[in-house]
Every structure is written in structure tokens, then in C-alpha cells.
Design an enzyme around this catalytic site. Sequence first.
Site, mmCIF file in Angstrom:
data_model
loop_
_atom_site.group_PDB
_atom_site.id
_atom_site.type_symbol
_atom_site.label_atom_id
_atom_site.label_comp_id
_atom_site.label_asym_id
_atom_site.label_seq_id
_atom_site.Cartn_x
_atom_site.Cartn_y
_atom_site.Cartn_z
ATOM 1 N N HIS A 248 -7.503 -5.510 -1.012
ATOM 2 C CA HIS A 248 -6.304 -4.846 -0.504
ATOM 3 C C HIS A 248 -5.593 -5.692 0.547
ATOM 4 O O HIS A 248 -4.455 -5.414 0.919
ATOM 5 C CB HIS A 248 -6.693 -3.488 0.081
ATOM 6 C CG HIS A 248 -5.558 -2.530 0.197
ATOM 7 N ND1 HIS A 248 -4.860 -2.055 -0.897
ATOM 8 C CD2 HIS A 248 -4.981 -1.940 1.280
ATOM 9 C CE1 HIS A 248 -3.927 -1.224 -0.494
ATOM 10 N NE2 HIS A 248 -3.960 -1.131 0.820
ATOM 11 N N SER B 261 0.845 -1.188 0.000
ATOM 12 C CA SER B 261 0.000 0.000 0.000
ATOM 13 C C SER B 261 0.887 1.247 0.000
ATOM 14 O O SER B 261 1.691 1.429 -0.915
ATOM 15 C CB SER B 261 -0.948 -0.039 1.203
ATOM 16 O OG SER B 261 -1.966 0.931 1.081
#
Length: 675
Positions: free
Chosen positions: A647, A527
Site C-alpha cells: 500500500h 487509498s
Amino acid sequence: MAEVSVTRIETRADTVVDEFHGVSVPDPYRWLEAGDTDEVRAWVSDQNARTRAALDAVPAREAWRDLVEDLMRRPVVQSAQVRGDRLVLLERDAGAPQARLVVRPLGDPTSDVVVLADPAADADDDAAAVDWYQASPDGELVAYGVSEGGTENSVLHVARAADGADLGEAIPNCRAASVAWDRDNGGFHYTRYPEGDEYHRTVHHHTIGADWRDDPVVWAEHPTPQTWPVVSASDDGRYLVVTATVGWSRTDVHLLDRSTGEWRTVVAGVDAMTWLDVVDGRLLGTTTLDAPRGRVIEARLDAASEWTTVLPERDVVIGQLTSLGAGRFALVASERGVDRLELWRDGSCSVVEGVELQSVVGVSADDETGVGVAVVTGFELPPTVVRFDGGAAAPLHPSTGPADRVVDLVVEYVEYPSLDGTSIGLFLVHAAGVTPSRDTPAILNGYGGFAITLSPTWSPMIAAWCSAGGLYAIAGLRGGSEHGEDWHAAGKRANKQNVFDDFAAAADFLVDSGRTARDRLAIAGGSNGGLLVGAALTQRPDLCRAAWCAVPLLDMIRFPNFLIARLWTDEYGDPDVADEFAWLWAYSPYHRVTDGATYPAVLFTTAEGDTRVDPMHARKMAAMLQARAADQDERPILLSQEGRAGHGAGKPVAKRAAEIADVLAFFSWQLRFDP
């Protein structure tokens, strides 16, 4: 180790150039942004097949997978709330593929269990998950969110704690919802997104059994479209607190008296993080206003903006405050990334014993009984629920406690100088009996953003790598909150380069101190940490031998155009603003790949269901490096885009184990490490 060969893929490069503030910005792989086209799907399929063939040929991969799966079979508790004599837990049983939401007796958590939600049981691939939950104050009802395929686009449901019965509620667009129950359990305030809108998160009130489409709007005074409200209610239900995050260094707090309908602004428009709840007839909480490491404050409800300092700023960074009733509260305090749990009453403090070199993931308490529980974890300890109101951490569930080790690791904390001389903290983790040297394969991890502190946390990847003889290093970079809000500010916006310098200095320190060597060093991040890895490998191609770049942001000029990424312009800057474009253009990894340069071998991982960071970042960067990097026979650029995953949240054990095995196999191959 056996040689592994990798085929080459030629990717079309188009002539696409944008103009930003007088600067020409090329974007030859713009076409890879359209992930739902047949052409991009075919390209991804070819990339996945290429990566799969390479990693499956690494002899150590299956051994890594077996080790990781064994470590992941252990039971873990992800979250806990205590309500009277009940524990409401999001837990993953030993050997289970996914977490489930359950109720257990506080007195004997190993006895009768009531299952409220186990969505993975109805999914063929286990890729359905409980994202969040909130029990009513009396513990009779529990609201929770479920999403599919890692999307985190939750549907809100309500279950009865006594028997697990579903009450028939199904409210969509409740991503990471905040819920504040009415005193009589007849309804609740909650946050929901408008249909088709990634922003404008709004507070509504819902009555159990009513049509959610008719739920009235309670708060929608967004200073920006990205503003993120959360809600809490007083025990008597009279007051509602709306705390609205505006950017990553500011919260506005508003107070509603439901008996009169009157709103009061507690604080707004001030760059400080303030969190307040109504406790015992007053506002109580924390703020970074005039205290970058935080202070505890209180205020009368009729003078909500007139604060009194209960506990002034100290050398520690303060986190979650939880009322224990009768004037007592628990406070999470962090020093150099390591948490402790403090119990306060009338200005007197005691520290909970048994929580050392660990992280406190979350705290919950019952005001009426004074019982407090916390989820704690460490490098050697999977997340575990402990009861702490007696002054010592007593394990509740699973039966292992803070003193029980899954693996025998040595954890060392050191500091090193960054480029500008700033001292940066570094955790060094390895197996007992291993003395790091230039022959030791090492992984360096970091994050450096959004005021997130990297604390000691259970990780099957770290445990597996270290148990096989490797070194794992975690750097406490600027941009996090290791030393409070000033530390965060030193690594955001115009100061973002500090984060990259801190990370490069950590790699240099590991090599210069003889704990590893360049060709035995890998870097890893996901991320915002993926952006970190992208910047590191483009700014310092010599830094290491291999890199894992997971669910990353890499095109920092177009990032706000995708998914929820405008939430992050306060942290990074907005390319539509000339000065802020200059910051982003200076380091945007996608635009900093040099033709013919020798880069580390890179494994990009992303997922088609990611609703936070668009997988286009990884696709475009992989294509750019594959087109320009030298020596790819020895240092390949690989891309893996997973289906039915997001994610990271909600990913079932099998997929997580397979991904970790791929990463460790890739590092073993590139670092010439035969575990």
C-alpha cells in the site's frame, strides 16, 4: 514536448449481474478480481508493458527521476523514542534504500550507533522493512515488526539495545502491533491476529523465551470482528489499559488491575474517541465526548469512569498527549491543519518555539528525566528529531533543524466555498519567484476521510514539482479532522458526497482564481484519496486534464469482501444494508463510467502485495475506462501494478523514486509541461 503514442488493449467483458436490494448491479470485469490466475497475470503483464512503453517515451521522465532521487538521498527520521540517555530511531541514512532501526546516544546522536534491525540489507530488492517498534521503559530492549514486499504482515522480534543482539523471538501475524512492556522486561502484552484471520485482533501476554503459541489471551471482547485494540501499561506495571477502536468515531477503554485480575470499563458504547494512559497514579488523556475538537481529562483509578476536565475544548483540535512527568504534559494542537506543540503544567501553557507551518509526526518523553523529543516535518523540511523540553525546538538528528530548508518554497493558506457554501482550507505551494497563473501546471491533492488531517509534510514529489515551476494544492476536505470530529462526520457515511463536492470546488477555485487552467490541472490521491479521484473524474469529467489514482477503492459495492476492508464499513457504509447501499451505489466510481464520455487521462497505480486495498479495484476500473472512455489516443487510461510492493509502507527508495518519476512524467506529458 514530443508526442507519445499508446497502444490499445481489448479486455473481455462478461455478463455478471448481482442484485442488491432490488437494484441490478453489473460487474463485467469480475474476473479481474482473481489476481492469482494465469489469465489475470497475463492481462496485468500486458498492461504494465503498455504503461511502461508510454511513460518511458516521455522525454522528461529521466530528469524527473534524477531530481526525485536527489531529494530522497537526504536523511530522514520516521519515528523516535527517548529512553533515559538513549534515542531509539527508525531512520533512513543519506543515500540508503530503506530505513533501519537504531539506538543513538541522546547527548550526541552523531556518535556511536547501534543497529538493531536493517532487514533491507538481506533482501535482494531492498523490499523488507521495519514496520513498527516499541522500546521498553528503561530502553534496554526493543520489540519491533518486520515484513516483506510491502505486505505489513509483521513478524515480531526483540533486540537488546546495548549491542543489537537478537533475542530469538519471532512471533507472526503482528501487523501494526501494539506492545506494552512489563516493568522487569521479562515480557510484554501485545496484539496479534489469529492465523488466517484479517480481523479479531487480540491482546496476548508473552514471556521472553517462551513459545508464543502458548501466550495466554488477555483481552478478546470484540464488540465487532473489526475492533482494533491497542495497549499501554502503567510505569509500575500494575495496570494495563486496553483502548479498542470500534469504527472510526468510537473507542472503548478498559482497565486491568494485574494485581487482582479485576477489569473495569472506563467507557464503552459511546460515539467518542477517548485515549487514556495511567500517569502518576491516575488516568490522563483526551476525549471528544461532548468536545468534538477534544478536551483533556483525568480520573482516579478507583473511579475510572468519573472524569474531570483538565483542559476544556478550545478552537484548536488536540492530538497526542504525552506525559513529561512531575505533573507536566506535552500536547499537539492543530489549527487549520498546522500543528503546534504545547507544554502544560498546572493549567499554564507555553508553546514550543521553532515549530511553525509544520507537522508534529510523533512525540516521545521520558517521565523520569522529563526529556521530550518530537519528529517534525514540513513542506521544506524532511522529518527531523527535535528536543523540546527546554521550550524551543532544538534539532537532534539529522543535524538540520526546523529553520533549514531543502528547497525554497512559498506556502500560502487560503479558503474557498464548497458547493453548499462551507468554507474549505487550501494549502498552495510553489517555488519562490513563481506567481501562479493560467499557464501554471498544477496538481490538486486531497484525502477527506478517516479523520486524517493533511498537514504540511515533506514530500519529494511536491518539492520536485514545485522546484520545476509547478503549483501543488492540498485541500482540507470534510471527512478529515482539520476542524475536529464534526468535520470528520460531515464527510463520512451518508455525507460522503460532501467530500467529492469539496474537491471539485477546489479545482474550480484554482481555475476561476486564475492560478491554473483546466488543461493545466491534474488531480491526485491515494487509498481513500484514490476513491476521491475516482469519484471526481466520473462525476466531473471536465474537472481536469489528468489524474493519478493510487492504490484506490473504486468498486464500493464489493469492497468489504476483500482483505481488511470490513474495517472501513463504519466510515463508508455497508452495501448489505439497504440504506447504506444507496449511499455507495450513488457514487461508486466503477459503476459510474459512462460509455462514450471524454474523461481525463488517468494513471492507475497499485501493487500485488497490498494487504489493505485489493489491487482488483484498479484493475477493474482501468478495464472499464479503457472500454468506455472516448478520445483515448489523447487521454490514455494506463495501469501499473507493481510486484513486491504494498500500500506504500516499506517501499524502498528506488521504487518510490521510480513511481514518482512515472507520475510526474505522466503529468508533464498530459499538461504539456516541459520542466
